[in-house]
Design an enzyme around this catalytic site. Structure first.
Site, PDB file in Angstrom:
ATOM      1  N   GLU A   1       0.818  -1.212   0.000  1.00 13.60           N
ATOM      2  CA  GLU A   1       0.000   0.000   0.000  1.00 13.60           C
ATOM      3  C   GLU A   1       0.853   1.265   0.000  1.00 13.60           C
ATOM      4  O   GLU A   1       0.535   2.244  -0.673  1.00 13.60           O
ATOM      5  CB  GLU A   1      -0.955   0.013   1.199  1.00 13.60           C
TER       6      GLU A   1
ATOM      7  N   TYR B   1      -6.548   6.752   3.795  1.00 15.15           N
ATOM      8  CA  TYR B   1      -6.704   5.679   2.807  1.00 15.15           C
ATOM      9  C   TYR B   1      -5.951   4.418   3.214  1.00 15.15           C
ATOM     10  O   TYR B   1      -6.520   3.314   3.226  1.00 15.15           O
ATOM     11  CB  TYR B   1      -6.235   6.119   1.406  1.00 15.15           C
TER      12      TYR B   1
ATOM     13  N   ASP C   1     -10.127   5.330  -2.178  1.00 15.35           N
ATOM     14  CA  ASP C   1      -8.965   5.680  -2.988  1.00 15.35           C
ATOM     15  C   ASP C   1      -9.432   6.384  -4.259  1.00 15.35           C
ATOM     16  O   ASP C   1     -10.635   6.535  -4.496  1.00 15.35           O
ATOM     17  CB  ASP C   1      -8.143   4.427  -3.333  1.00 15.35           C
TER      18      ASP C   1
ATOM     19  N   CYS D   1     -12.849   1.586 -15.442  1.00 21.15           N
ATOM     20  CA  CYS D   1     -13.350   2.960 -15.323  1.00 21.15           C
ATOM     21  C   CYS D   1     -12.168   3.904 -15.122  1.00 21.15           C
ATOM     22  O   CYS D   1     -12.043   4.610 -14.123  1.00 21.15           O
ATOM     23  CB  CYS D   1     -14.330   3.067 -14.154  1.00 21.15           C
TER      24      CYS D   1
ATOM     25  N   CYS E   1     -16.188   1.489 -21.219  1.00 20.04           N
ATOM     26  CA  CYS E   1     -17.574   1.182 -20.832  1.00 20.04           C
ATOM     27  C   CYS E   1     -18.076  -0.122 -21.449  1.00 20.04           C
ATOM     28  O   CYS E   1     -18.963  -0.770 -20.896  1.00 20.04           O
ATOM     29  CB  CYS E   1     -18.486   2.342 -21.197  1.00 20.04           C
TER      30      CYS E   1
ATOM     31  N   CYS F   1     -17.539  -2.789 -18.972  1.00 16.88           N
ATOM     32  CA  CYS F   1     -17.935  -2.475 -17.592  1.00 16.88           C
ATOM     33  C   CYS F   1     -19.229  -3.170 -17.182  1.00 16.88           C
ATOM     34  O   CYS F   1     -20.246  -3.063 -17.878  1.00 16.88           O
ATOM     35  CB  CYS F   1     -18.097  -0.965 -17.418  1.00 16.88           C
TER      36      CYS F   1
ATOM     37  N   CYS G   1     -25.227   3.228 -14.950  1.00 15.58           N
ATOM     38  CA  CYS G   1     -24.151   4.167 -14.617  1.00 15.58           C
ATOM     39  C   CYS G   1     -24.633   5.555 -14.998  1.00 15.58           C
ATOM     40  O   CYS G   1     -24.968   5.810 -16.165  1.00 15.58           O
ATOM     41  CB  CYS G   1     -22.870   3.822 -15.392  1.00 15.58           C
TER      42      CYS G   1
END
Length: 284
Positions: A31, A114, A132, A187, A194, A197, A204
């Site tokens: 991270e 985060y 995030d 995305c 798209c 997706c 959306c």
DNA sequence: GATGCGTGGCT
DNA sequence: TAGCCAAGCAT
């Protein structure tokens, strides 16, 4: 959001810090390295790092110069210093074990809102709100119909993200992981895919609005060429390669503006990324 | 809340 | 080509 979880099951990348044999320390290291840094660049550094310092105590005992060399060109080397300090704090305050409580994680160097949430979720299976840039962008589009999230993370947006996280603990972890991955792979910021997706068929808001360009929402990118940031990077690269360098050699990095080199050396020393002794600059 | 902080690949 | 962008944090 079942569609997102199903998509993740099929499309998730096989990253080492997500494997069944992962450790909280390995997740924490990943991270920190991933802050503002692409996965492909982190992968080899993470592998080396974990082989070298498999536990917080191992890193805590390492010399700073060695830590900075291992960080290599990941960028923002202050993160390496903070990770080193983080390991030492884990040894001193938590008996060498990465804590699982978000407020304890938050108290460690280099760990902000985060990262505390991400480690809580991905290392310990806690239900946290992982906001995030990927999750923020995905929800800005799918829920709010905007091209990009607002530059600042407001209380209202935090509440929106929190309202989307499933209440069930195990499910919340998968939702955080899946939504982040969907934002990272599909995305995407510039050109969303798209057609791939799972939310395209599930309402959306941004797609429904016709994917309008909203340039006013874009955050301005900081310049790099000719800045102190660039010069600091050049100096650090030299110190990593040669261990030390005298002032005259570093001054040659910018003959047109020697004051720039001096200014950067001062801030690097102040940051703890370099030390000066007898006119010789070296890693700490 | 606005800034400063690395690096390199992609469009 | 020249921006644009990448799992933020600290001040």
């Amino acid at each position: 959001m079942d569609a997102v979880l199903a998509w993740y099951h099929e499309a998730a990348r096989n990253l080492p810090w997500r494997q069944a044999d992962r450790t909280p320390w390995g997740v924490l290291v990943s991270e920190i390295m991933l802050q503002q840094t692409p996965v492909v660049r982190v992968l080899p550094r993470w592998q080396d790092w974990m082989r070298r310092w498999p536990e917080p105590a191992d890193l805590a005992a390492a010399p700073v110069a060695e830590v900075l060399r291992a960080w290599d060109r990941l960028g923002y080397p202050r993160r390496a210093l903070r990770l080193h300090a983080c390991a030492q704090a884990i040894v001193e305050r938590f008996e060498g074990q990465v804590p699982s409580a978000p407020e304890e994680l938050r108290s460690l160097p280099g760990i902000g809102e985060y990262t505390a949430a991400a480690v809580g979720a991905f290392a310990f299976g806690e239900r946290t709100v992982v906001a995030d840039t990927n999750i923020r962008r995905l929800l800005a589009r799918a829920v709010s119909g905007r091209q990009q999230p607002a530059p600042s993370f407001t209380a209202a947006e935090r509440a929106l993200v929190a309202s989307c996280v499933p209440h069930d603990r195990a499910r919340s972890v998968r939702w955080n992981q899946a939504t982040m991955e969907l934002g990272a792979l599909v995305c995407t910021s510039r050109t969303p895919h798209c057609d791939a997706c799972p939310l395209a068929a599930h309402g959306c808001a941004y797609l429904a609005a016709g994917l309008p360009d909203q340039p006013e929402a874009k955050r301005r990118v900081q310049p790099f060429e000719g800045t102190d940031r660039q010069m600091r990077g050049m100096i650090m690269a030299r110190l990593r390669a040669d261990g030390a360098a005298d002032r005259a050699l570093l001054d040659a990095l910018d003959t047109a503006d020697p004051a720039r080199v001096e200014r950067c050396l001062t801030t690097l020393v102040a940051d703890g990324l370099a030390v000066e002794r007898d006119g010789l600059i070296s890693l700490p």
